[in-house]
Design a protein around this motif. Structure first.
Motif, PDB file in Angstrom:
ATOM      1  N   SER A 157      -1.029   2.347   6.437  1.00 43.29           N
ATOM      2  CA  SER A 157      -1.372   2.765   5.067  1.00 43.29           C
ATOM      3  C   SER A 157      -0.328   3.654   4.424  1.00 43.29           C
ATOM      4  O   SER A 157      -0.322   3.805   3.199  1.00 43.29           O
ATOM      5  CB  SER A 157      -2.724   3.478   5.065  1.00 43.29           C
ATOM      6  OG  SER A 157      -2.673   4.623   5.910  1.00 43.29           O
ATOM      7  N   ALA A 204      -1.186  -3.250   4.315  1.00 40.80           N
ATOM      8  CA  ALA A 204      -2.411  -2.812   4.982  1.00 40.80           C
ATOM      9  C   ALA A 204      -3.427  -3.925   5.216  1.00 40.80           C
ATOM     10  O   ALA A 204      -4.576  -3.646   5.554  1.00 40.80           O
ATOM     11  CB  ALA A 204      -3.061  -1.687   4.181  1.00 40.80           C
ATOM     12  N   HIS A 224      -6.737   2.410   7.738  1.00 36.35           N
ATOM     13  CA  HIS A 224      -7.086   2.489   6.318  1.00 36.35           C
ATOM     14  C   HIS A 224      -8.589   2.606   6.109  1.00 36.35           C
ATOM     15  O   HIS A 224      -9.053   3.477   5.378  1.00 36.35           O
ATOM     16  CB  HIS A 224      -6.550   1.270   5.565  1.00 36.35           C
ATOM     17  CG  HIS A 224      -6.786   1.324   4.087  1.00 36.35           C
ATOM     18  ND1 HIS A 224      -7.960   0.882   3.498  1.00 36.35           N
ATOM     19  CD2 HIS A 224      -6.006   1.771   3.072  1.00 36.35           C
ATOM     20  CE1 HIS A 224      -7.891   1.065   2.189  1.00 36.35           C
ATOM     21  NE2 HIS A 224      -6.724   1.597   1.897  1.00 36.35           N
ATOM     22  N   HIS A 247       0.812  -1.222   0.000  1.00 36.75           N
ATOM     23  CA  HIS A 247       0.000   0.000   0.000  1.00 36.75           C
ATOM     24  C   HIS A 247       0.843   1.268   0.000  1.00 36.75           C
ATOM     25  O   HIS A 247       1.005   1.917  -1.021  1.00 36.75           O
ATOM     26  CB  HIS A 247      -0.962  -0.015   1.190  1.00 36.75           C
ATOM     27  CG  HIS A 247      -2.068   0.969   1.062  1.00 36.75           C
ATOM     28  ND1 HIS A 247      -1.931   2.296   1.424  1.00 36.75           N
ATOM     29  CD2 HIS A 247      -3.328   0.840   0.594  1.00 36.75           C
ATOM     30  CE1 HIS A 247      -3.059   2.936   1.182  1.00 36.75           C
ATOM     31  NE2 HIS A 247      -3.927   2.067   0.672  1.00 36.75           N
ATOM     32  N   GLU A 265      -3.864  -1.332  10.228  1.00 35.61           N
ATOM     33  CA  GLU A 265      -3.736  -1.265   8.769  1.00 35.61           C
ATOM     34  C   GLU A 265      -2.769  -0.133   8.415  1.00 35.61           C
ATOM     35  O   GLU A 265      -3.191   0.971   8.080  1.00 35.61           O
ATOM     36  CB  GLU A 265      -5.102  -0.996   8.114  1.00 35.61           C
ATOM     37  CG  GLU A 265      -6.121  -2.083   8.328  1.00 35.61           C
ATOM     38  CD  GLU A 265      -7.494  -1.688   7.806  1.00 35.61           C
ATOM     39  OE1 GLU A 265      -8.201  -2.570   7.296  1.00 35.61           O
ATOM     40  OE2 GLU A 265      -7.846  -0.491   7.892  1.00 35.61           O
TER      41      GLU A 265
END
Length: 438
Positions: free
Chosen positions: A175, A129, A191, A114, A173
């Motif tokens: 990002s 992510a 995210h 990501h 997550e």
């Protein structure tokens, strides 16, 4: 095929579940529209398919593109699809400035590449992510940020593979990642709205956590699912608070300095050495639902971080953006020559945008005269011009002089004087591709 379908369903399930409860009451307020929204000029032309992938390989979804100090282009795609889980492909690819493939690495280390960054030492950083549990054929993966050398050696890993959580050594997550010239690391953790952490984490160069800040919400200073990071020359941290349709600006200790909505719903951010901000909006939509930001067109907005004024806009070319959750550039980078690179998730492509050649004002002025003048005046004037400027004609001479092909400047040749010199320079202009207007 069944396995791939199951994987896609699992990845999409949280998003689909959220879509069922998105209403005006649960969505953040859209950005305010004014007379300048979507109306800035577009001084760029797009170029696609310039990267030459290895034989048999196709580009997957990508939000990760960057350029190193040598001008080499780096892309992290999702292994020819929208996930790297159980793929044998290397997601991180290096190309030279002309788009020729050099090498690739990173196979078996990522689920969902990501956020992407290349630091001052040309080291490559990539966030993952998503997560995948341990199975009989693989170890747990995901929820990590990994630093590589330019040769592909793992130099640092942050987070626990396959494990999510709010702890100081965990991510939900991750990002985005950005690194200062001094080696301080900033990571966006979050995210999707409603899924775990929504925070900014600050680490030293060795990966020791220094501090965190942020909590989900629409208030000033709150962050919901931060999606991208950029740092300006003053060290200010620009955070793409995408869910809330804004860019939030912090100092490096988490103090909120400002909040901007004029750069759209930001998926990707980049700040160049002249403190120009590039913001990629890949999600704004008019219907109530995910991406709700009515009146805002998707595309890349460009402006100075000094005054926050948007001065250029590259519109997304999707004919029906309201029909999908994403289109156009999401990841974004700009090289030293000012060429913009955009990584596209839906289209599974990398596109670059180059500035259009500036028009020649001298030529435009003379052309306007011809268009306004009577036909007889045009014919007489054209003959006089061709007699005084032999071989090339006024337009070719003017354009060649403007391009520096005539070091001595534009010269008039009367009564045959310097005719040979004029002919040589006219031929030089011809070789450069300049031709008479008529």
């Amino acid at each position: 095929m069944k396995r791939l379908f199951l994987l896609a369903t699992l990845l999409a399930a949280p998003v689909l579940a959220q879509q069922q409860r998105w209403t005006l009451e649960t969505l953040p307020a859209p950005a305010q529209v004014d007379a300048t929204t979507n109306r800035q000029p577009n001084p760029y032309v797009a170029e696609a398919d310039f990267l030459k992938l290895p034989p048999g390989r196709t580009m997957g979804s990508t939000s990760a593109v960057a350029v190193d100090s040598k001008g080499h282009i780096w892309v992290a795609d999702r292994c020819g699809a929208n996930s790297c889980l159980d793929s044998a492909l290397d997601p991180i690819m290096e190309f030279d400035a002309k788009g020729n493939f050099i090498k690739a690495f990173g196979a078996g280390l990522f689920v969902f590449p990501h956020g992407f960054f290349i630091d001052a030492g040309d080291n490559v950083w990539l966030t993952d992510a998503r997560t995948a549990p341990t199975t009989a054929t693989r170890k747990a993966l995901g929820a990590q940020v990994i630093k590589f050398s330019p040769q592909g050696k793992v130099l640092l890993s942050l987070g626990k593979p396959g494990i999510t959580g709010p702890g100081p050594d965990e991510f939900t997550e991750p990002s985005a990642v950005a690194v200062t010239r001094q080696g301080v690391i900033f990571i966006n953790d979050g995210h999707d709205a409603g899924r775990g952490n929504s925070r900014i984490m600050k680490f030293d160069a060795r990966g020791k956590l220094l501090m965190t800040w942020g909590e989900p919400g629409p208030a000033q200073g709150q962050i919901t699912a931060p999606h991208a990071l950029a740092i300006d020359s003053r060290g200010r941290l620009f955070v793409a608070d995408r869910w809330n349709n804004r860019v939030q600006i912090y100092d490096q200790n988490g103090k909120l300095l400002d909040s901007w909505q004029q750069f759209g719903r930001p998926s990707g951010l980049y700040i160049d050495r002249d403190d120009v901000l590039y913001s990629a909006d890949s999600e704004s939509r008019n219907p109530v639902g995910y991406g709700y930001n009515p009146g805002w067109q998707r595309g890349i907005r460009i402006g100075s971080v000094t005054d926050g004024k948007v001065t250029a806009f590259i519109p997304d070319t999707d004919p029906n953006p309201d029909a999908g959750s994403t289109s156009g550039a999401e990841g974004i980078w700009v090289d030293k020559a000012g060429i913009i690179y955009g990584g596209k998730v839906k289209e599974r492509a990398v596109v670059r945008y180059k500035r259009k050649s500036p028009p020649c004002p001298f030529r435009e002025g003379v052309s306007a005269f011809f268009l306004a003048a009577p036909r007889r005046t045009q014919r007489v004037t054209r003959r006089r011009i061709q007699r005084r400027w032999p071989i090339a004609g006024l337009y070719r001479h003017a354009a060649a002089a403007a391009q520096g092909h005539y070091p001595a400047g534009l010269r008039r040749h009367r009564r045959g004087r310097d005719t040979q010199d004029g002919q040589q320079r006219g031929e030089q202009g011809q070789r450069a591709g300049f031709r008479p207007h008529d």
